[in-house]
Scaffold this active site. Structure first.
Site, PDB file in Angstrom:
ATOM      1  N   GLU A  95       0.946  -1.298   0.008  1.00 36.27           N
ATOM      2  CA  GLU A  95      -0.006   0.089   0.311  1.00 36.27           C
ATOM      3  C   GLU A  95       1.062   1.503  -0.056  1.00 36.27           C
ATOM      4  O   GLU A  95       1.977   1.344   0.417  1.00 36.27           O
ATOM      5  CB  GLU A  95      -0.847  -0.192   1.589  1.00 36.27           C
ATOM      6  CG  GLU A  95      -2.062  -1.276   1.162  1.00 36.27           C
ATOM      7  CD  GLU A  95      -2.316  -0.629   2.239  1.00 36.27           C
ATOM      8  OE1 GLU A  95      -3.250  -1.555   3.151  1.00 36.27           O
ATOM      9  OE2 GLU A  95      -2.641   0.051   3.089  1.00 36.27           O
ATOM     10  N   CYS A 115       4.145  -7.999   7.808  1.00 36.42           N
ATOM     11  CA  CYS A 115       5.118  -7.148   9.676  1.00 36.42           C
ATOM     12  C   CYS A 115       4.797  -8.650  10.201  1.00 36.42           C
ATOM     13  O   CYS A 115       4.664  -8.757  10.173  1.00 36.42           O
ATOM     14  CB  CYS A 115       5.174  -5.625   9.665  1.00 36.42           C
ATOM     15  SG  CYS A 115       5.583  -5.502  11.090  1.00 36.42           S
ATOM     16  N   CYS A 119       1.585  -6.167  16.312  1.00 40.28           N
ATOM     17  CA  CYS A 119       0.706  -5.217  17.008  1.00 40.28           C
ATOM     18  C   CYS A 119      -0.528  -5.745  16.910  1.00 40.28           C
ATOM     19  O   CYS A 119      -0.917  -5.727  15.807  1.00 40.28           O
ATOM     20  CB  CYS A 119       1.004  -3.825  16.623  1.00 40.28           C
ATOM     21  SG  CYS A 119       3.167  -2.896  17.154  1.00 40.28           S
ATOM     22  N   GLY A 183       4.472  -2.491   7.413  1.00 37.22           N
ATOM     23  CA  GLY A 183       6.340  -3.576   7.455  1.00 37.22           C
ATOM     24  C   GLY A 183       6.761  -1.647   8.562  1.00 37.22           C
ATOM     25  O   GLY A 183       5.785  -0.890   9.031  1.00 37.22           O
ATOM     26  N   SER A 215       8.340   6.376  10.654  1.00 38.03           N
ATOM     27  CA  SER A 215       7.926   5.568  12.932  1.00 38.03           C
ATOM     28  C   SER A 215       8.429   4.151  12.084  1.00 38.03           C
ATOM     29  O   SER A 215       8.347   3.511  12.341  1.00 38.03           O
ATOM     30  CB  SER A 215       6.585   5.629  11.859  1.00 38.03           C
ATOM     31  OG  SER A 215       5.601   5.168  13.146  1.00 38.03           O
ATOM     32  N   ASN A 314      -8.398   2.799  14.079  1.00 40.59           N
ATOM     33  CA  ASN A 314      -9.259   2.514  12.640  1.00 40.59           C
ATOM     34  C   ASN A 314      -9.060   1.118  12.898  1.00 40.59           C
ATOM     35  O   ASN A 314      -8.660   0.117  13.233  1.00 40.59           O
ATOM     36  CB  ASN A 314      -8.104   2.953  11.725  1.00 40.59           C
ATOM     37  CG  ASN A 314      -7.861   4.332  11.174  1.00 40.59           C
ATOM     38  OD1 ASN A 314      -8.923   4.249  11.052  1.00 40.59           O
ATOM     39  ND2 ASN A 314      -6.772   4.357  11.071  1.00 40.59           N
ATOM     40  N   CYS A 357      -3.268   2.201   8.616  1.00 41.75           N
ATOM     41  CA  CYS A 357      -2.230   1.355   7.930  1.00 41.75           C
ATOM     42  C   CYS A 357      -2.291  -0.290   7.472  1.00 41.75           C
ATOM     43  O   CYS A 357      -3.049  -1.244   8.553  1.00 41.75           O
ATOM     44  CB  CYS A 357      -0.647   0.976   9.643  1.00 41.75           C
ATOM     45  SG  CYS A 357       0.282  -0.623   9.367  1.00 41.75           S
TER      46      CYS A 357
HETATM   47  N1  SAH Z   1       5.531   0.065  11.619  1.00 36.51           N
HETATM   48  C1  SAH Z   1       5.849   1.084  11.985  1.00 36.51           C
HETATM   49  C2  SAH Z   1       4.895   1.865  10.863  1.00 36.51           C
HETATM   50  C3  SAH Z   1       4.247   1.959  10.371  1.00 36.51           C
HETATM   51  S1  SAH Z   1       2.271   1.776  11.573  1.00 36.51           S
HETATM   52  C4  SAH Z   1       5.331   1.683  13.196  1.00 36.51           C
HETATM   53  O1  SAH Z   1       4.617   0.847  13.784  1.00 36.51           O
HETATM   54  O2  SAH Z   1       5.705   2.639  13.741  1.00 36.51           O
HETATM   55  C5  SAH Z   1       2.550   3.626  11.756  1.00 36.51           C
HETATM   56  C6  SAH Z   1       1.278   3.497  12.505  1.00 36.51           C
HETATM   57  O3  SAH Z   1       0.236   3.260  12.543  1.00 36.51           O
HETATM   58  C7  SAH Z   1       2.333   3.409  14.318  1.00 36.51           C
HETATM   59  O4  SAH Z   1       2.192   3.902  15.161  1.00 36.51           O
HETATM   60  C8  SAH Z   1       1.209   2.295  14.003  1.00 36.51           C
HETATM   61  O5  SAH Z   1       0.348   1.662  15.884  1.00 36.51           O
HETATM   62  C9  SAH Z   1      -0.241   2.978  13.566  1.00 36.51           C
HETATM   63  N2  SAH Z   1      -1.323   1.816  13.085  1.00 36.51           N
HETATM   64  C10 SAH Z   1      -1.474   1.025  13.130  1.00 36.51           C
HETATM   65  N3  SAH Z   1      -2.860   0.349  12.894  1.00 36.51           N
HETATM   66  C11 SAH Z   1      -3.582   1.121  13.259  1.00 36.51           C
HETATM   67  C12 SAH Z   1      -4.882   1.103  13.222  1.00 36.51           C
HETATM   68  N4  SAH Z   1      -5.962  -0.248  12.940  1.00 36.51           N
HETATM   69  N5  SAH Z   1      -5.028   2.749  13.908  1.00 36.51           N
HETATM   70  C13 SAH Z   1      -4.264   3.036  13.900  1.00 36.51           C
HETATM   71  N6  SAH Z   1      -3.297   3.729  13.857  1.00 36.51           N
HETATM   72  C14 SAH Z   1      -2.783   2.401  13.362  1.00 36.51           C
HETATM   73 FE1  SF4 Z   2       3.886  -3.616  11.591  1.00 34.52          FE
HETATM   74 FE2  SF4 Z   2       3.859  -1.238  12.759  1.00 34.52          FE
HETATM   75 FE3  SF4 Z   2       1.863  -2.403  12.173  1.00 34.52          FE
HETATM   76 FE4  SF4 Z   2       2.713  -3.059  14.586  1.00 34.52          FE
HETATM   77  S1  SF4 Z   2       1.745  -0.846  13.659  1.00 34.52           S
HETATM   78  S2  SF4 Z   2       2.617  -4.445  13.405  1.00 34.52           S
HETATM   79  S3  SF4 Z   2       5.084  -2.285  13.543  1.00 34.52           S
HETATM   80  S4  SF4 Z   2       3.643  -1.884  10.504  1.00 34.52           S
END
Ligand code: SAH
Ligand code: SF4
Length: 365
Positions: A95, A115, A119, A183, A215, A314, A357
């Site tokens: 994406e 990834c 998380c 990622g 990030s 989200n 994301c």
């Molecule tokens: N892997 C890196 C960058 C990609 S995610 C990281 O984790 O920082 C970018 C941001 O979006 C991160 O802060 C992540 O925690 C947040 N994020 C991921 N999924 C999300 C969701 N469903 N709702 C809100 N924020 C989210």
């Molecule tokens: Fe990977 Fe970032 Fe998503 Fe965590 S929030 S799973 S580090 S992309």
């Protein structure tokens, strides 16, 4: 045995010069090729009329620019966000998002297919890790967004003029990049940094290093390495929990890099480089959006050069949580302000296209 063509978007300018001069041709032509690729956004070697025919035919047989085809495109109803699912050379897709609000054009780009960090609330984390992106695949996403802006200007000059039309170019240019797509960028450190170097090259895309924000989930060795290498991009650290136990419940990577070690690395970064760090905090209703958590964040970050970016969750199919209400976000911000910490609540524009994301890739199956 013939090998598959190499993607030029993965070459730095010195590497491209070495390629072309290695073929016995002039560095001047390499410099012209670089401009065709990045200033003019061209990817058809045959149309690069100022290059000698001999060079064009060698480029055609042995290389390709590395353009990524659009597998799917979605626009938000407010028109400010465009989300692309881009096809890689293998069967995988990633994406890339173009955002055109708050007076800036920003590309949100991916660093990996999937990834490994897992998380719990993240769509990309829920799909698991497939592979790293190459430098060329990372650069190609920015080139894609720049190309979209170029075409938008051609289709609708008035819109671009009213927006951020640069007098130096005949179209709107990409100004900002956030490495916040699919990622974990510090898990793919070398490729990400090489891509950043290519995108910041003054003779090409010419992005300022400070226009890139990386990030990370909190990969401690990567933060230390960025500091030691004096990397000029902005750093955002995904916190989500202000105690080791609360963070670990959301971010499994906190087992490998516990909160104490992460905060030490963050202090090393801000103090060595005299730079601010952005901390990201996904607000999940009833989970990490209460006053107690806000006070814990305040105590943890007090005195640091820090800004907190609050992102209402989200919702994703693999996680039952809900986004916090505005009132909770406001209260959180007020408490942080009491500790001298500036904060923002990220606008949720684009949510109707699943701009969280990894969400488009998941929807695609
Ligand atoms: N892997 C890196 C960058 C990609 S995610 C990281 O984790 O920082 C970018 C941001 O979006 C991160 O802060 C992540 O925690 C947040 N994020 C991921 N999924 C999300 C969701 N469903 N709702 C809100 N924020 C989210
Ligand atoms: Fe990977 Fe970032 Fe998503 Fe965590 S929030 S799973 S580090 S992309």
């Amino acid at each position: 045995m013939s090998s598959s063509p190499v993607a030029l978007y993965g070459f730095t300018r010195p590497e491209l010069v070495a390629l072309v001069t290695g073929w016995g041709m002039s560095a001047v032509h390499a410099a012209r090729l670089w401009k065709y690729l990045y200033l003019e956004g061209m990817d058809d070697f045959a149309a690069m009329s100022e290059l000698p025919a001999r060079l064009r035919s060698r480029l055609e047989t042995e290389t390709m620019p590395g353009r990524l085809a659009i597998a799917r495109e979605t626009h938000s109803s407010d028109g400010f966000t465009r989300k692309y699912l881009l096809a890689l050379g293998d069967e995988h897709r990633i994406e890339t998002v173009l955002m055109r609000y708050t007076g800036r054009t920003t590309a949100c780009i991916s660093s990996q297919v999937g990834c490994a960090m897992g998380c719990v609330f993240c769509a990309t984390g829920q799909m698991g890790y497939t592979r790293h992106l190459t430098p060329g695949e990372i650069v190609a996403q920015a080139v894609h967004v720049d190309r979209v802006l170029r075409h938008t200007a051609e289709e609708n000059p008035a819109l671009s003029e009213a927006d951020h039309f640069s007098p130096h170019h005949r179209h709107e240019r990409l100004r900002n990049i956030v490495l916040m797509g699919m990622g974990e960028p510090l898990h793919n450190y070398d490729a990400v940094m090489k891509a950043a170097d290519i995108l910041c090259d003054g003779a090409g895309m010419g992005l300022g290093a400070k226009k890139i924000t990386l990030s990370t989930v909190g990969v401690v060795p990567g933060i230390i390495r960025m500091t030691d290498e004096k990397r000029q991009m902005h750093l955002a650290v995904s916190l989500h929990g202000a105690t080791q136990a609360e963070r670990l419940a959301l971010v499994p990577a906190a087992r490998a890099w516990p909160l104490d070690a992460l905060m030490d690395a963050c202090r090393y970064y801000t103090e060595t480089l005299d730079r601010r760090i952005f901390f990201e905090w996904t607000l999940i209703e009833g989970k990490n959006d209460g006053p107690d958590q806000a006070h814990a964040v305040g105590a943890l970050l007090k005195g640091m050069q820090a800004q907190v970016n609050l992102i209402p969750l989200n919702p994703t199919s693999g996680y039952a949580g809900l986004p916090s209400h505005n009132t909770a976000a406001k209260r959180f911000q007020e408490i942080l302000a009491g500790y001298g910490l500036p904060s923002t609540v990220r606008q949720r524009r684009g949510i109707d296209i699943g701009a969280g994301c990894g969400q488009l890739a998941v929807a695609e199956g």
